[in-house]
Design an enzyme around this catalytic site. Structure first.
Site, PDB file in Angstrom:
ATOM      1  N   GLU A   1       2.677 -15.366 -15.473  1.00  0.00           N
ATOM      2  CA  GLU A   1       2.922 -15.132 -14.041  1.00  0.00           C
ATOM      3  C   GLU A   1       3.488 -16.383 -13.382  1.00  0.00           C
ATOM      4  OE1 GLU A   1      -0.535 -12.375 -12.491  1.00  0.00           O
ATOM      5  OE2 GLU A   1      -1.396 -14.118 -13.482  1.00  0.00           O
TER       6      GLU A   1
ATOM      7  N   ARG B   1       4.203 -12.519  -2.004  1.00  0.00           N
ATOM      8  CA  ARG B   1       4.281 -11.100  -2.366  1.00  0.00           C
ATOM      9  C   ARG B   1       3.785 -10.181  -1.267  1.00  0.00           C
ATOM     10  NH1 ARG B   1       0.104 -10.451  -7.422  1.00  0.00           N
ATOM     11  NH2 ARG B   1      -0.173  -8.299  -6.787  1.00  0.00           N
TER      12      ARG B   1
ATOM     13  N   CYS C   1       2.809  -5.828 -17.517  1.00  0.00           N
ATOM     14  CA  CYS C   1       1.822  -5.024 -16.786  1.00  0.00           C
ATOM     15  C   CYS C   1       2.020  -5.088 -15.271  1.00  0.00           C
ATOM     16  CB  CYS C   1       0.398  -5.442 -17.150  1.00  0.00           C
ATOM     17  SG  CYS C   1       0.015  -7.125 -16.665  1.00  0.00           S
TER      18      CYS C   1
ATOM     19  N   ASN D   1       4.579  -9.086 -10.732  1.00  0.00           N
ATOM     20  CA  ASN D   1       4.329  -9.192  -9.285  1.00  0.00           C
ATOM     21  C   ASN D   1       4.201 -10.665  -8.887  1.00  0.00           C
ATOM     22  OD1 ASN D   1       4.007  -6.486  -9.776  1.00  0.00           O
ATOM     23  ND2 ASN D   1       1.792  -6.498  -9.589  1.00  0.00           N
ATOM     24  N   ASP D   2       3.361 -11.375  -9.632  1.00  0.00           N
ATOM     25  CA  ASP D   2       3.212 -12.793  -9.319  1.00  0.00           C
ATOM     26  C   ASP D   2       4.381 -13.615  -9.837  1.00  0.00           C
ATOM     27  OD1 ASP D   2       0.923 -13.317  -7.713  1.00  0.00           O
ATOM     28  OD2 ASP D   2      -0.303 -12.557  -9.349  1.00  0.00           O
TER      29      ASP D   2
ATOM     30  N   HIS E   1       0.835  -1.199   0.000  1.00  0.00           N
ATOM     31  CA  HIS E   1       0.000   0.000   0.000  1.00  0.00           C
ATOM     32  C   HIS E   1       0.877   1.258   0.000  1.00  0.00           C
ATOM     33  CE1 HIS E   1      -3.061   2.833   1.090  1.00  0.00           C
ATOM     34  NE2 HIS E   1      -2.254   3.245   2.040  1.00  0.00           N
TER      35      HIS E   1
HETATM   36  C1  PEP Z   1       1.035  -9.242 -11.590  1.00  0.00           C
HETATM   37  O1  PEP Z   1       0.943 -10.300 -10.967  1.00  0.00           O
HETATM   38  O2  PEP Z   1       2.120  -8.725 -11.890  1.00  0.00           O
HETATM   39  C2  PEP Z   1      -0.169  -8.529 -12.018  1.00  0.00           C
HETATM   40  C3  PEP Z   1      -0.100  -7.491 -12.814  1.00  0.00           C
HETATM   41  O3  PEP Z   1      -1.360  -8.951 -11.516  1.00  0.00           O
HETATM   42  P1  PEP Z   1      -1.866  -8.631 -10.020  1.00  0.00           P
HETATM   43  O4  PEP Z   1      -0.860  -7.721  -9.395  1.00  0.00           O
HETATM   44  O5  PEP Z   1      -3.202  -8.042 -10.157  1.00  0.00           O
HETATM   45  O6  PEP Z   1      -1.862  -9.996  -9.425  1.00  0.00           O
HETATM   46 MG    MG Z   2      -0.960 -11.315 -10.825  1.00  0.00          MG
END
Ligand code: PEP
Ligand code: MG
Length: 541
Positions: free
Chosen positions: A401, A435, A472, A424-425, A185
């Protein structure tokens, strides 16, 4: 030699100011049975709850960011849920003090609301915040960090809750937190507000109030008594603009407001429209018509260009009340994202239909694409693509991912049109590092050499079969990292609204030669820190 602490940097420009330390949270009181008078104890609870709700309203009025206002509103609704009050009452009747009754009630409430006993990320963080604040009001011990009204400060804290960031004004030039990873956050809010931050800085709490700090987000460093170069401009400032940018700059969107904002910032499209965000507080399954209306409204607010709707990515840190979830010990590795399609086939098919209907309604069937999250095998991708194409989508993709799918990209030829990397994943699964874990945040630094190599492999595999690659995840919100991404052949960068302008500026300036040179040096790095420094140095040559 001056003392330098390190963490994960958010932002592009260094700042210098005095530390304003926010004391770490106190521990909650021990559970105690005091056999209070039930009625008067419940009055204490109701008064504390009312005071907390007033506090939330006041903070919401001060908040500059709509997303913070929304979080505070959601907290207010959750805090006033009659089920929670009922649980507190039961506990008081059993002899617990109101403080204990809130803690015990909240444990049960968390399990019932989220349908699992394990951590559910930000939602759990919201419930913890509610619990902590109500207990503070019960004990008459309300910590209010009154930030100075003038001057400049760097807020130093263990971590920051939405309520704490809500009061940020222009006085806050920087933030240093011990906890919080790149997707926490705190990191998200600092990106949105353009505040330089270093999160996951393990030494943060060694910093004394009033210490002069130099925060360099590009390098992720906090230097005690460091001197700011007053003429410092973002590193790309000197570079001339180029005629043919190597990538398009898209944006990530999770609400109508986001869509409006990124449109006003001239995003060239939407690389990730997170559909699950619309249903976080929905308890019953929406009808096809209701879904169509939701997607249609957001689509109408989106910029021109391609709009990639990501289908429901529920589970793990994003529970959705109306989907069937089994209780799992390890939800991030469980039935989440596209995997939920098997137990919820109606919703998943209707969602695609509703997105398509929204595209028709807005006259944008040529722009609207869909992609599925959490795909592990080529056959899962094929199944999704088949349904999406039958419904009428012309552009279909999957998110990358899960590391397993990287070696399957060759088998996606003719199956999908594009892939979009969710760093991120991907980091979470590549490093086996939750994460949400503040303790493992260093492993989730998108500059980690192993992630950089995986990203390169993804692009190489995709190029061989002619599949377009976008990114993304949060990695695409780091302008310096975008140089590397363009060098390996990523052609769409989808960043958060807060980072959009910086990423646009960088993309408009970087040449192919510079991007390729950045790849070469980054791949020689042995650490995230080194990778970042090498790329920065290569651009200054
Ligand atoms: C990711 O995992 O990088 C992603 C963009 O999806 P989210 O963060 O919504 O899981
Ligand atoms: Mg994701």
């Amino acid at each position: 030699m001056s003392t330098i602490y390190r963490g994960i940097g958010i932002g592009n420009t260094s700042v210098q100011a005095e530390a304003f330390r926010i004391a770490p949270r106190k521990s909650l009181p021990e559970l105690a049975k005091t056999f209070p008078n039930v009625e008067s104890e419940m009055v204490r609870y109701q008064e504390a709850l009312a005071a907390f709700v007033r506090q939330l309203d006041a903070k919401s009025a001060q908040a500059q960011e709509q997303s913070v206002k929304e979080i505070l509103y959601a907290q207010s609704v959750m805090a006033q849920d009659p089920e929670l009050a009922e649980m507190v009452l039961q506990n008081v009747k059993e002899g617990w003090s109101a403080e204990s009754a809130v803690q015990l009630g909240m444990q049960k409430f968390t399990q019932e609301l989220l349908g699992a006993s394990d951590e559910f990320g930000e939602r759990v963080a919201d419930l913890r915040e509610i619990e902590y604040r109500i207990i503070q009001w019960l004990q008459g011990d309300v910590e209010e960090h009154q930030l100075p009204k003038t001057g400049e400060i760097i807020v130093v804290a263990e971590d920051l809750s939405p309520m704490e960031t809500a009061t940020f004004t222009d006085v806050v030039k920087g933030v240093v937190t011990e906890k919080g990873g790149p997707t926490s956050h705190t990191a998200i809010i600092c990106r949105q507000l353009g505040i330089a931050a270093v999160v996951a800085c393990t030494d943060a709490m060694k910093i004394n109030n009033g210490t002069s700090l130099l925060v360099n987000p590009t390098l992720g460093t906090v230097e005690i008594d460091g001197t700011l170069n007053a003429n410092e401009k973002p590193w790309w400032h000197q570079l001339p603009t180029q005629a043919n940018p190597l990538a398009k700059v898209f944006a990530n969107v999770g609400s109508v407001k986001d869509a409006q904002k990124v449109k006003s910032l001239n995003a060239q499209g939407v690389g990730l429209l997170r559909t699950e965000i619309f249903f976080l507080n929905t308890k019953t399954s929406p009808t096809l018509e209701a879904q169509t209306d939701i997607y249609s409204e957001v689509l109408a607010a989106c910029p021109a260009g391609e709009i990639i709707f990501r289908t429901m990515d529920a589970g793990s840190d994003k529970p959705i009340a109306f989907l069937n979830f089994a209780r799992e010990a390890n939800p991030a590795l469980g039935v989440r994202g596209q995997r939920l399609g098997k137990s919820n086939p109606k919703f998943f098919t209707e969602q695609l239909q509703a997105i398509h209907n929204a595209a028709i309604k807005n006259n944008r069937t040529n722009d609207v694409a869909v992609m599925a999250p959490m795909i592990a095998t080529a056959s899962e991708a094929a199944e999704f693509a088949k349904t999406a194409r039958q419904i009428g989508f012309k552009q279909v993709g999957i998110m990358v991912e899960i590391p397993a799918v990287i070696s399957e990209i060759a088998n996606l030829k003719g199956v999908v049109d594009f892939i979009s990397v969710g760093t991120n994943d991907l980091s979470q699964y590549l490093f086996a590092a939750d994460r949400q874990s503040a303790d493992l945040a260093q492993l989730l630094d998108p500059w980690q050499p192993a992630l950089l190599k995986s990203l390169k492999e993804i692009c190489t595999n995709a190029k061989e079969v002619g599949i377009k690659v976008g990114v993304c995840g949060e990695a695409a919100s780091d302008p310096l990292l975008c140089v590397y991404l363009m060098g390996i052949g990523v052609t769409t960068l989808s960043s958060g609204a807060g980072a959009l302008t910086s990423v646009q500026e960088v993309v408009s300036r970087i040449t192919k030669t510079q991007a390729e040179a950045a790849v070469k040096v980054a791949l020689a790095a042995r650490s995230a820190q080194e990778a970042k420094q090498f790329v920065l140095a290569s651009l200054k040559n």
